[in-house]
Scaffold this active site. Sequence first.
Site: not given
Length: 207
Positions: A145, A179
């Site tokens: 991320d 995401d």
Amino acid sequence: MSLRNSILIIAIILLVDQFVKIYIKTNFIYGEDGQINVTNWFKILLIENEGMAWGAKIPGMHGKLILTVFRILAIFGIGYWLYDASTKHSSKYLMVAIALIFAGAAGNIIDSVFYGVIFDDSYGHLSTAFSDNPYGTWFHGKVVDMLYFPIFEGTFPDWLPFYGGQPFKFFNAIFNIADMAISTGVGILIVFNKKAFAKKESLGTHS
């Protein structure tokens, strides 16, 4: 919308997602020490997690393996959903939404399956690809991320039960391109629900 166009959307998202993740993984040191402050409310940094929302994980020795296998099975279901929707000439809204969800899920699965045996860790130094000392094993990779938007910081009012007086940030999650694709796909299904699931005969020239 044709299945071919849906596959093109998936391919583009996967390429962008993996390019960004590999760049971040090999050019950023883990955590806030290696972050770039684009603005006061947008930061780029390297964080890794077990692949569940908000960094959650399944406890136990085989928790990560269970999660990865479950996600692989789930993506086969999403793939069939996309194929079935195309054969039924479903709306563009539904086709795009499913393609986004599929691409996002596939992007994070790639991390989970392969990254553990491709990269070494990023703690205190830059990671290298195809390392002789990878940080994990097959199916035990961590999801990369990098996008962080702490738009607003404040303190909960004292009268609020449990959280009164505690500091908070909005938006506190750190996420990636995959995401974003999943969230956008789900958002389309929610916001444009009637159009996404409209019957073929009611779609007319808009199907």
